[in-house]
Structures are given as structure tokens and as C-alpha cells.
Design a protein around this motif. Structure first.
Motif, short mmCIF file in Angstrom:
data_model
loop_
_atom_site.label_atom_id
_atom_site.label_comp_id
_atom_site.label_asym_id
_atom_site.label_seq_id
_atom_site.Cartn_x
_atom_site.Cartn_y
_atom_site.Cartn_z
N UNK A 49 0.82 -1.21 0.00
CA UNK A 49 0.00 0.00 0.00
C UNK A 49 0.85 1.26 0.00
N UNK A 50 2.09 1.15 0.46
CA UNK A 50 3.02 2.28 0.46
C UNK A 50 4.33 1.78 -0.14
N UNK A 51 4.84 2.44 -1.15
CA UNK A 51 6.04 1.96 -1.82
C UNK A 51 7.26 2.01 -0.91
N UNK A 52 8.16 1.05 -1.14
CA UNK A 52 9.45 0.92 -0.45
C UNK A 52 9.33 0.66 1.05
N UNK A 53 8.20 0.17 1.52
CA UNK A 53 8.07 -0.24 2.91
C UNK A 53 8.04 -1.75 2.98
N UNK A 54 8.64 -2.29 4.02
CA UNK A 54 8.83 -3.73 4.17
C UNK A 54 7.61 -4.38 4.84
N UNK A 55 7.28 -5.58 4.37
CA UNK A 55 6.28 -6.43 5.01
C UNK A 55 6.91 -7.81 5.19
N UNK A 56 6.69 -8.43 6.37
CA UNK A 56 7.24 -9.74 6.67
C UNK A 56 6.10 -10.72 6.91
N UNK A 68 12.00 -18.52 9.20
CA UNK A 68 12.55 -17.29 8.67
C UNK A 68 11.43 -16.52 7.99
N UNK A 69 11.49 -15.20 8.09
CA UNK A 69 10.44 -14.37 7.51
C UNK A 69 10.58 -14.28 6.00
N UNK A 70 9.44 -14.21 5.33
CA UNK A 70 9.40 -13.86 3.91
C UNK A 70 9.32 -12.35 3.86
N UNK A 71 10.28 -11.72 3.22
CA UNK A 71 10.32 -10.26 3.15
C UNK A 71 9.75 -9.79 1.82
N UNK A 72 8.79 -8.88 1.90
CA UNK A 72 8.19 -8.29 0.71
C UNK A 72 8.42 -6.79 0.73
N UNK A 73 8.79 -6.25 -0.41
CA UNK A 73 8.96 -4.81 -0.54
C UNK A 73 8.75 -4.47 -2.00
N UNK A 74 7.99 -3.43 -2.27
CA UNK A 74 7.71 -3.07 -3.66
C UNK A 74 8.07 -1.61 -3.89
N UNK A 75 8.79 -1.33 -4.98
CA UNK A 75 9.11 0.06 -5.30
C UNK A 75 7.90 0.83 -5.84
N UNK A 76 6.82 0.10 -6.10
CA UNK A 76 5.61 0.71 -6.65
C UNK A 76 4.43 0.28 -5.79
N UNK A 77 3.61 1.22 -5.37
CA UNK A 77 2.45 0.84 -4.58
C UNK A 77 1.31 0.40 -5.49
N UNK A 78 0.51 -0.54 -4.98
CA UNK A 78 -0.68 -0.98 -5.69
C UNK A 78 -0.47 -2.09 -6.71
N UNK A 79 0.76 -2.51 -6.97
CA UNK A 79 1.02 -3.60 -7.91
C UNK A 79 0.80 -4.93 -7.19
N UNK A 80 0.04 -5.83 -7.78
CA UNK A 80 -0.23 -7.14 -7.19
C UNK A 80 0.78 -8.14 -7.73
N UNK A 106 4.45 -0.60 6.32
CA UNK A 106 3.71 0.34 5.48
C UNK A 106 2.25 -0.07 5.42
N UNK A 107 1.97 -1.11 4.69
CA UNK A 107 0.62 -1.64 4.56
C UNK A 107 0.61 -2.68 3.46
N UNK A 108 -0.32 -3.62 3.53
CA UNK A 108 -0.39 -4.68 2.53
C UNK A 108 -1.83 -5.15 2.36
N UNK A 109 -2.13 -5.56 1.16
CA UNK A 109 -3.37 -6.26 0.86
C UNK A 109 -2.98 -7.63 0.32
N UNK A 110 -3.67 -8.67 0.78
CA UNK A 110 -3.43 -10.02 0.29
C UNK A 110 -4.71 -10.51 -0.37
N UNK A 111 -4.57 -10.96 -1.59
CA UNK A 111 -5.68 -11.51 -2.34
C UNK A 111 -5.48 -13.02 -2.46
#
Length: 133
Positions: A49-56, A68-80, A106-111
Motif C-alpha cells: 500500500x506504500x512503496x518501499x516499505x517492508x512487510x514480513x 525465517x520471515x518472507x520479506x516483501x517490498x515493492x518500489x511501486x504501490x498498488x502492484x499485485x 507500510x501496509x499490505x493487501x493479500x488476495x
């Protein structure tokens, strides 16, 4: 077009480190009388939901962090994008609970989030060389 997320976590307090929260529908509980190997697979489609913020994303076993955590980070917000996490552990006989937890900075949506569990029982006289949890 994807319209409704399966799970949403939006961070509102940026002054503290966010805590892990359980994804309530992604839980597995089982009671068994012999040791079993649990092979776990989480998969879903994730969107920052917010670019360049980490989600584990992690698994917890019997309310204890293990994997171990799965680390997700996206340079673009809103991309699935596709996100998946796997793990395995050998449990002694008894009652056990597996949870999928998430921590987002930051924030995340999971589909379409899913938890798959494969249980394997070994012959009690065989040598597995697996350490019990």
C-alpha cells in the motif's frame, strides 16, 4: 480486475515498531498420537500500500515463532504480485497449531491467501534424522 482483498493490514502509527498479527483464516490445528512431519506452504497475491516499505510473513508453531520471515517490498504501490512462503518441521505427538502472521511497516493487501499443509507419518522403527520441534 481484483476488487476485494482477502486480508488488509494498514499501518496507522509510524512511531512504533509494528507487531506481528495473525491472519485468522490461515490457521491449522491438528492432534495426533505419533510424530508427524508438517510441510507448509502459504501462497497469495500481495500488494504493497506504500512503496518501499517492508512487510514480513512468517509461520508460528504453537504460538512460537519458528520460520525465517518472507520479506516483501515493492518500489511501486498498488502492484499485485505473487507471494509464497514454505516451511517444514517435525512435531511430536500432541495438539499443535500453525498460524500465518504478518508484520508490515507500510501496509499490505493479500488476495487469495491460502495455507496448504501436508502431513507425513513415518514408520516408528525407521530412522528419520529429523529433530522434533
Amino acid at each position: 480486475m481484483i476488487s476485494n482483498p482477502y486480508y488488509t493490514n494498514i499501518r496507522t502509527n509510524f512511531n512504533t515498531i509494528p507487531k506481528y498479527t495473525k491472519i485468522m483464516d490461515l490457521q491449522f490445528t491438528y492432534n495426533h498420537s505419533t510424530p508427524l512431519l508438517y510441510e507448509l506452504q502459504f501462497q497469495g497475491s500481495c500488494s504493497s500500500l506504500i512503496k518501499n516499505y517492508q512487510t514480513l510473513i512468517r509461520f508460528t508453531y504453537d504460538n512460537r515463532s519458528y520460520s525465517n520471515d518472507l520479506e516483501l517490498s515493492s518500489p511501486i504501490e498498488g502492484i499485485v504480485t505473487s507471494c509464497s512462503k514454505s516451511g517444514r518441521t517435525y512435531f511430536p505427538a500432541g495438539y499443535h497449531t500453525i498460524d500465518v502472521e504478518i508484520q508490515t511497516f507500510g501496509g499490505i493487501k493479500i488476495y487469495f491467501g491460502e495455507l496448504h499443509v501436508k502431513l507425513t507419518q513415518f514408520n516408528p522403527t525407521s530412522q528419520t534424522n529429523l529433530q522434533l520441534f
